[in-house]
Design a protein around this motif. Structure first.
Motif, short mmCIF file in Angstrom:
data_model
loop_
_atom_site.label_atom_id
_atom_site.label_comp_id
_atom_site.label_asym_id
_atom_site.label_seq_id
_atom_site.Cartn_x
_atom_site.Cartn_y
_atom_site.Cartn_z
N GLN A 28 -30.72 -35.33 -23.60
CA GLN A 28 -31.98 -35.69 -22.97
C GLN A 28 -32.87 -36.51 -23.90
O GLN A 28 -33.52 -37.46 -23.47
N ALA A 29 -32.86 -36.18 -25.18
CA ALA A 29 -33.71 -36.89 -26.15
C ALA A 29 -33.31 -38.35 -26.31
O ALA A 29 -34.12 -39.18 -26.69
N GLN A 64 -32.60 -44.24 -24.41
CA GLN A 64 -31.88 -45.23 -25.22
C GLN A 64 -30.57 -45.62 -24.54
O GLN A 64 -30.20 -46.79 -24.53
N LEU A 65 -29.87 -44.62 -23.98
CA LEU A 65 -28.61 -44.91 -23.29
C LEU A 65 -28.88 -45.78 -22.07
O LEU A 65 -28.17 -46.77 -21.84
N ARG A 66 -29.90 -45.44 -21.29
CA ARG A 66 -30.23 -46.24 -20.10
C ARG A 66 -30.54 -47.67 -20.49
O ARG A 66 -30.05 -48.62 -19.88
N VAL A 113 -25.14 -54.35 -18.81
CA VAL A 113 -24.78 -54.71 -17.43
C VAL A 113 -25.54 -55.96 -17.00
O VAL A 113 -24.98 -56.86 -16.37
N GLY A 114 -26.82 -56.03 -17.34
CA GLY A 114 -27.62 -57.19 -16.99
C GLY A 114 -27.50 -57.56 -15.52
O GLY A 114 -27.33 -56.71 -14.66
N GLU A 115 -27.58 -58.84 -15.26
CA GLU A 115 -27.51 -59.34 -13.89
C GLU A 115 -26.10 -59.75 -13.49
O GLU A 115 -25.81 -59.87 -12.30
N SER A 120 -27.01 -37.96 -18.94
CA SER A 120 -26.23 -39.07 -19.49
C SER A 120 -25.01 -39.36 -18.63
O SER A 120 -24.68 -40.53 -18.40
N LEU A 121 -24.38 -38.32 -18.14
CA LEU A 121 -23.25 -38.51 -17.22
C LEU A 121 -23.72 -39.23 -15.95
O LEU A 121 -23.04 -40.11 -15.44
#
Length: 117
Positions: A28-29, A33-35, A42-44, A63-64
């Motif tokens: 969670q912390a 950052q992962l998002r 992924v971008g556009e 995260s999953l």
């Protein structure tokens, strides 16, 4: 952030695949950052994201969920999210959550995986 706690997006490879290096505990912390890393990768237009997970110890539920969301986004574009070299504990977590079908899992390690080094 120490080297054993890494979320890093690399430059696209010749085939257009975007590498991400994950290490340590993604909980969670570190979910924001992962998002951000996944959004950047992924971008556009990206269709392939390759996550090097050889040093990843933990993926929590949020995260999953992020991995699943971006895997589906890539699938809508005709692409895929690939999780490479994940430890058995991480693969079991994916299996329990039935996420192994939503992304490609590469279990073997090889010497030519220095996309971010």
């Amino acid at each position: 952030m120490s080297p054993d706690e890494t979320i890093e997006v690399g430059e696209p490879a010749a085939d257009g695949g975007v590498p991400i290096l994950l290490a340590g505990d993604i909980d969670q912390a570190r979910a924001d950052q992962l998002r951000e890393a996944l959004e950047s990768a992924v971008g556009e237009t990206a269709t392939v994201v390759r996550i090097d997970a050889r040093n990843l110890r933990l993926l929590d539920s949020p995260s999953l969920g992020l991995l699943l969301f971006f895997a589906r986004k890539l699938q809508e574009r005709g692409g895929y999210l690939e999780l490479r070299y994940a430890a058995a504990t991480v693969r079991r977590t994916l299996d329990v959550a039935s996420l192994g079908r939503s992304m490609r899992l590469v279990e073997e390690t090889c010497e030519d995986t220095a996309e971010l080094r």
